[in-house]
Every structure is written in structure tokens, then in C-alpha cells.
Motif scaffolding. Structure first.
Motif, PDB file in Angstrom:
ATOM      1  N   TRP A  54      41.816  41.958  24.885  1.00  0.00           N
ATOM      2  CA  TRP A  54      40.424  42.377  24.762  1.00  0.00           C
ATOM      3  C   TRP A  54      40.048  43.243  25.948  1.00  0.00           C
ATOM      4  O   TRP A  54      38.891  43.343  26.326  1.00  0.00           O
ATOM      5  CB  TRP A  54      39.497  41.154  24.675  1.00  0.00           C
ATOM      6  CG  TRP A  54      39.368  40.628  23.286  1.00  0.00           C
ATOM      7  CD1 TRP A  54      40.076  39.605  22.741  1.00  0.00           C
ATOM      8  CD2 TRP A  54      38.522  41.122  22.264  1.00  0.00           C
ATOM      9  NE1 TRP A  54      39.703  39.416  21.437  1.00  0.00           N
ATOM     10  CE2 TRP A  54      38.745  40.338  21.122  1.00  0.00           C
ATOM     11  CE3 TRP A  54      37.584  42.147  22.196  1.00  0.00           C
ATOM     12  CZ2 TRP A  54      38.071  40.551  19.924  1.00  0.00           C
ATOM     13  CZ3 TRP A  54      36.913  42.360  21.005  1.00  0.00           C
ATOM     14  CH2 TRP A  54      37.157  41.559  19.885  1.00  0.00           C
ATOM     15  N   THR A  55      41.031  43.891  26.572  1.00  0.00           N
ATOM     16  CA  THR A  55      40.810  44.732  27.736  1.00  0.00           C
ATOM     17  C   THR A  55      40.503  46.158  27.296  1.00  0.00           C
ATOM     18  O   THR A  55      41.224  46.724  26.488  1.00  0.00           O
ATOM     19  CB  THR A  55      42.069  44.743  28.639  1.00  0.00           C
ATOM     20  OG1 THR A  55      42.389  43.400  28.973  1.00  0.00           O
ATOM     21  CG2 THR A  55      41.834  45.547  29.893  1.00  0.00           C
ATOM     22  N   PHE A  56      39.433  46.712  27.865  1.00  0.00           N
ATOM     23  CA  PHE A  56      39.038  48.085  27.555  1.00  0.00           C
ATOM     24  C   PHE A  56      39.223  48.938  28.807  1.00  0.00           C
ATOM     25  O   PHE A  56      38.871  48.522  29.909  1.00  0.00           O
ATOM     26  CB  PHE A  56      37.580  48.162  27.099  1.00  0.00           C
ATOM     27  CG  PHE A  56      37.350  47.444  25.803  1.00  0.00           C
ATOM     28  CD1 PHE A  56      37.505  48.108  24.606  1.00  0.00           C
ATOM     29  CD2 PHE A  56      36.994  46.106  25.782  1.00  0.00           C
ATOM     30  CE1 PHE A  56      37.305  47.453  23.407  1.00  0.00           C
ATOM     31  CE2 PHE A  56      36.791  45.445  24.595  1.00  0.00           C
ATOM     32  CZ  PHE A  56      36.945  46.114  23.403  1.00  0.00           C
ATOM     33  N   ASP A  57      39.783  50.126  28.631  1.00  0.00           N
ATOM     34  CA  ASP A  57      39.948  51.037  29.755  1.00  0.00           C
ATOM     35  C   ASP A  57      38.591  51.580  30.176  1.00  0.00           C
ATOM     36  O   ASP A  57      37.712  51.772  29.341  1.00  0.00           O
ATOM     37  CB  ASP A  57      40.862  52.204  29.375  1.00  0.00           C
ATOM     38  CG  ASP A  57      42.310  51.764  29.220  1.00  0.00           C
ATOM     39  OD1 ASP A  57      42.656  50.677  29.719  1.00  0.00           O
ATOM     40  OD2 ASP A  57      43.090  52.510  28.616  1.00  0.00           O
ATOM     41  N   PRO A  58      38.405  51.856  31.462  1.00  0.00           N
ATOM     42  CA  PRO A  58      37.128  52.436  31.897  1.00  0.00           C
ATOM     43  C   PRO A  58      36.922  53.813  31.277  1.00  0.00           C
ATOM     44  O   PRO A  58      37.885  54.560  31.075  1.00  0.00           O
ATOM     45  CB  PRO A  58      37.261  52.536  33.418  1.00  0.00           C
ATOM     46  CG  PRO A  58      38.678  52.288  33.727  1.00  0.00           C
ATOM     47  CD  PRO A  58      39.338  51.669  32.544  1.00  0.00           C
ATOM     48  N   LEU A  59      35.677  54.104  30.951  1.00  0.00           N
ATOM     49  CA  LEU A  59      35.359  55.403  30.379  1.00  0.00           C
ATOM     50  C   LEU A  59      35.489  56.469  31.456  1.00  0.00           C
ATOM     51  O   LEU A  59      35.124  56.253  32.603  1.00  0.00           O
ATOM     52  CB  LEU A  59      33.946  55.410  29.808  1.00  0.00           C
ATOM     53  CG  LEU A  59      33.724  54.444  28.645  1.00  0.00           C
ATOM     54  CD1 LEU A  59      32.262  54.466  28.226  1.00  0.00           C
ATOM     55  CD2 LEU A  59      34.614  54.780  27.476  1.00  0.00           C
TER      56      LEU A  59
END
Length: 81
Positions: A54-59
Motif C-alpha cells: 500500500w506504498t505510494f511514491d511521492p508525487l
């Protein structure tokens, strides 16, 4: 898991097109998109989670205008002593 990986790798990935290509009916009886297809997909504000997490890369902000380019370029130039 395959769709999650493809969505993470390709910003133009469409989970409904992928499901249809796999032979899955993506429409409800009334002809609307079936929300169950997207419900199994880990996204947050259009961004896909890393596969298996559930890890999202920084925008990342992209500077695209001449005005902002001049502003940021001026900030990088050190003042003369």
C-alpha cells in the motif's frame, strides 16, 4: 496482481480495458461500469500503489511554463558577492 503492476508501471493503463481483454464482463446489467473492477485495485487519487504493498511514491512536480522556469532558474543562481 498483474493489473496492479501494469497500472504502477504505465500511467495510461486502463483497468477496464485490461479486464475486457481478459474476457471479464466490466459492465453492470444496466450498462454502467462495474465498480467491483476498480475496487480491487490499490489507488489513491489516481496514483497506483507499488505492487504487493500500500506504498505510494511521492508525487513529483514538473515545471512546465516559461514563467516558472525563469523563477526557479533565478533561485538556483547564487547571488554575487
Amino acid at each position: 496482481m498483474v493489473a496492479q503492476t501494469l497500472g504502477f508501471s504505465d500511467p495510461n493503463f486502463d483497468v477496464y480495458e485490461f479486464a475486457e481483454a481478459c474476457g471479464v464482463n466490466t459492465l453492470t446489467q444496466r450498462g454502467a461500469k462495474d465498480g467491483g473492477i476498480a475496487a480491487g485495485f490499490r489507488t489513491w487519487h489516481g496514483q497506483h500503489a507499488r505492487p504487493g504493498t500500500w506504498t505510494f511514491d511521492p508525487l513529483v512536480e514538473a515545471i512546465t511554463t516559461d514563467t516558472s522556469d525563469r523563477y526557479h532558474r533565478a533561485a538556483l543562481v547564487s547571488p554575487r558577492s
